[in-house]
Write a protein that holds these residues in place. Sequence first.
Motif, PDB file in Angstrom:
ATOM      1  N   ALA A 208      14.998  -8.847 -16.689  1.00  0.00           N
ATOM      2  CA  ALA A 208      14.612  -9.045 -18.199  1.00  0.00           C
ATOM      3  C   ALA A 208      13.953  -7.804 -18.884  1.00  0.00           C
ATOM      4  O   ALA A 208      13.469  -7.894 -19.804  1.00  0.00           O
ATOM      5  CB  ALA A 208      13.518 -10.313 -18.310  1.00  0.00           C
ATOM      6  N   GLU A 209      13.729  -6.855 -18.070  1.00  0.00           N
ATOM      7  CA  GLU A 209      12.911  -5.423 -18.313  1.00  0.00           C
ATOM      8  C   GLU A 209      13.813  -4.830 -19.489  1.00  0.00           C
ATOM      9  O   GLU A 209      13.109  -3.837 -20.025  1.00  0.00           O
ATOM     10  CB  GLU A 209      12.665  -4.739 -17.064  1.00  0.00           C
ATOM     11  N   GLY A 210      14.875  -5.018 -19.934  1.00  0.00           N
ATOM     12  CA  GLY A 210      15.430  -4.376 -20.973  1.00  0.00           C
ATOM     13  C   GLY A 210      16.579  -3.552 -20.674  1.00  0.00           C
ATOM     14  O   GLY A 210      16.959  -3.498 -19.585  1.00  0.00           O
ATOM     15  N   ALA A 211      16.944  -2.538 -21.308  1.00  0.00           N
ATOM     16  CA  ALA A 211      17.793  -1.679 -21.338  1.00  0.00           C
ATOM     17  C   ALA A 211      17.843  -0.549 -20.241  1.00  0.00           C
ATOM     18  O   ALA A 211      18.570  -0.235 -19.482  1.00  0.00           O
ATOM     19  CB  ALA A 211      18.081  -0.835 -22.697  1.00  0.00           C
ATOM     20  N   ALA A 212      16.468  -0.250 -20.381  1.00  0.00           N
ATOM     21  CA  ALA A 212      16.046   0.874 -19.104  1.00  0.00           C
ATOM     22  C   ALA A 212      16.514   0.119 -17.764  1.00  0.00           C
ATOM     23  O   ALA A 212      16.704   1.027 -16.726  1.00  0.00           O
ATOM     24  CB  ALA A 212      14.747   1.314 -19.298  1.00  0.00           C
ATOM     25  N   ALA A 213      16.150  -1.083 -17.413  1.00  0.00           N
ATOM     26  CA  ALA A 213      16.228  -1.663 -16.203  1.00  0.00           C
ATOM     27  C   ALA A 213      17.847  -1.515 -15.912  1.00  0.00           C
ATOM     28  O   ALA A 213      18.154  -1.772 -14.757  1.00  0.00           O
ATOM     29  CB  ALA A 213      15.406  -3.136 -16.301  1.00  0.00           C
ATOM     30  N   ALA A 214      18.366  -2.003 -17.177  1.00  0.00           N
ATOM     31  CA  ALA A 214      19.824  -1.938 -16.872  1.00  0.00           C
ATOM     32  C   ALA A 214      20.643  -0.775 -16.352  1.00  0.00           C
ATOM     33  O   ALA A 214      21.266  -0.765 -15.613  1.00  0.00           O
ATOM     34  CB  ALA A 214      20.597  -2.715 -18.091  1.00  0.00           C
ATOM     35  N   VAL A 215      19.819   0.015 -17.021  1.00  0.00           N
ATOM     36  CA  VAL A 215      20.478   1.569 -16.650  1.00  0.00           C
ATOM     37  C   VAL A 215      20.039   1.850 -15.155  1.00  0.00           C
ATOM     38  O   VAL A 215      21.056   2.417 -14.362  1.00  0.00           O
ATOM     39  CB  VAL A 215      19.983   2.953 -17.603  1.00  0.00           C
ATOM     40  N   SER A 216      18.904   1.519 -14.838  1.00  0.00           N
ATOM     41  CA  SER A 216      18.371   1.723 -13.359  1.00  0.00           C
ATOM     42  C   SER A 216      19.102   0.777 -12.549  1.00  0.00           C
ATOM     43  O   SER A 216      19.414   1.313 -11.452  1.00  0.00           O
ATOM     44  CB  SER A 216      17.074   1.526 -13.301  1.00  0.00           C
ATOM     45  N   GLY A 217      19.450  -0.377 -12.935  1.00  0.00           N
ATOM     46  CA  GLY A 217      20.243  -1.143 -11.907  1.00  0.00           C
ATOM     47  C   GLY A 217      21.539  -0.521 -11.586  1.00  0.00           C
ATOM     48  O   GLY A 217      22.246  -0.676 -10.703  1.00  0.00           O
ATOM     49  N   GLY A 218      22.272  -0.170 -12.878  1.00  0.00           N
ATOM     50  CA  GLY A 218      23.404   0.423 -12.716  1.00  0.00           C
ATOM     51  C   GLY A 218      23.550   1.587 -11.865  1.00  0.00           C
ATOM     52  O   GLY A 218      24.477   1.898 -11.076  1.00  0.00           O
ATOM     53  N   LEU A 219      22.659   2.299 -11.729  1.00  0.00           N
ATOM     54  CA  LEU A 219      22.417   3.786 -11.044  1.00  0.00           C
ATOM     55  C   LEU A 219      22.261   3.208  -9.610  1.00  0.00           C
ATOM     56  O   LEU A 219      22.969   3.925  -8.630  1.00  0.00           O
ATOM     57  CB  LEU A 219      21.126   4.432 -11.633  1.00  0.00           C
ATOM     58  N   MET A 220      21.425   2.110  -9.324  1.00  0.00           N
ATOM     59  CA  MET A 220      21.323   1.614  -7.751  1.00  0.00           C
ATOM     60  C   MET A 220      22.655   1.002  -7.341  1.00  0.00           C
ATOM     61  O   MET A 220      22.914   1.252  -6.170  1.00  0.00           O
ATOM     62  CB  MET A 220      20.054   0.667  -8.053  1.00  0.00           C
ATOM     63  N   GLY A 221      23.486   0.503  -8.301  1.00  0.00           N
ATOM     64  CA  GLY A 221      24.644  -0.102  -7.852  1.00  0.00           C
ATOM     65  C   GLY A 221      25.630   1.237  -7.340  1.00  0.00           C
ATOM     66  O   GLY A 221      26.493   0.898  -6.429  1.00  0.00           O
ATOM     67  N   ILE A 222      25.729   2.178  -7.959  1.00  0.00           N
ATOM     68  CA  ILE A 222      26.478   3.250  -7.736  1.00  0.00           C
ATOM     69  C   ILE A 222      26.144   3.783  -6.408  1.00  0.00           C
ATOM     70  O   ILE A 222      26.926   4.265  -5.538  1.00  0.00           O
ATOM     71  CB  ILE A 222      26.458   4.244  -8.841  1.00  0.00           C
ATOM     72  N   ILE A 223      24.720   3.926  -6.380  1.00  0.00           N
ATOM     73  CA  ILE A 223      24.234   4.596  -4.938  1.00  0.00           C
ATOM     74  C   ILE A 223      24.363   3.760  -3.824  1.00  0.00           C
ATOM     75  O   ILE A 223      24.869   4.014  -2.808  1.00  0.00           O
ATOM     76  CB  ILE A 223      22.702   4.759  -5.173  1.00  0.00           C
TER      77      ILE A 223
END
Length: 245
Positions: A208-223
């Motif tokens: 629920a943290e918003g778009a920044a969290a989504a970008v961060s989650g996407g980056l963590m998934g790639i890693i």
Amino acid sequence: MTKAKLMALMVVMVMLLGLPAMVLAQAQPPRPAVFGGSATLDAVTAANGTSVTATIDGVLAATATVSGGQYAFTIAQPPGSSYQGKEITFKVGTGTATQTATWTASGGAVLNLTAVTGPPPAIATPVPPPPPVVGERGAQGDTGAKGGPGVPGPSGAKGDKGDGGSAGASGAKGGQGDKGDAGSAGPAGAAGPAGAAGSAGPIGPAGAEGAAAAVSGGLMGIIGLIVAVVALIAAGGAIVMGGRR
């Protein structure tokens, strides 16, 4: 040997050697028999000049005189007659000698004559003993007492080893034995190869943290995906290296 006996033997030898040695076989008569030896009459040596005669088939065949207690003469076979194998009887003076001889060609011997006045003593014929008298058979006697045991004989030699006997029948099967003790633990087996890495899981929904969290989650998934790929490559390398060993 007395001188007279030696002279008699020499006379016999001279007579034998004086006979003709070789004539034609067709004209040669049988050689005479020659006799010589001592002469006794009634157990006394015959006196010198005592006549000694030889008779064959009741006919006078030869005559000689005693000299030194000895006599010697030859008995020749007359032509047309045969003396072969016939008996010769001798007389010393008026006594008949107990000795006789058999005429054979070239035969003769040293024959010591013992004569007695009158007929020669008859040879006593032995009288056989009377046969034994066999009586009747007697009754059988009682059985004698039993004798004691005899002395044991020596032991015999050890006999040879006998042949081996045939194999015996198989025995019955025995019962089951008790359970044995547990064996010791075996050594640990070798470590198996590492298993393959699993596939990456799905990316969770953004918070629920918003778009920044989504970008961060996407980056963590790639890693995380990159880490999973690296792990998969490392696992494959380990499997390859283990197969080469």
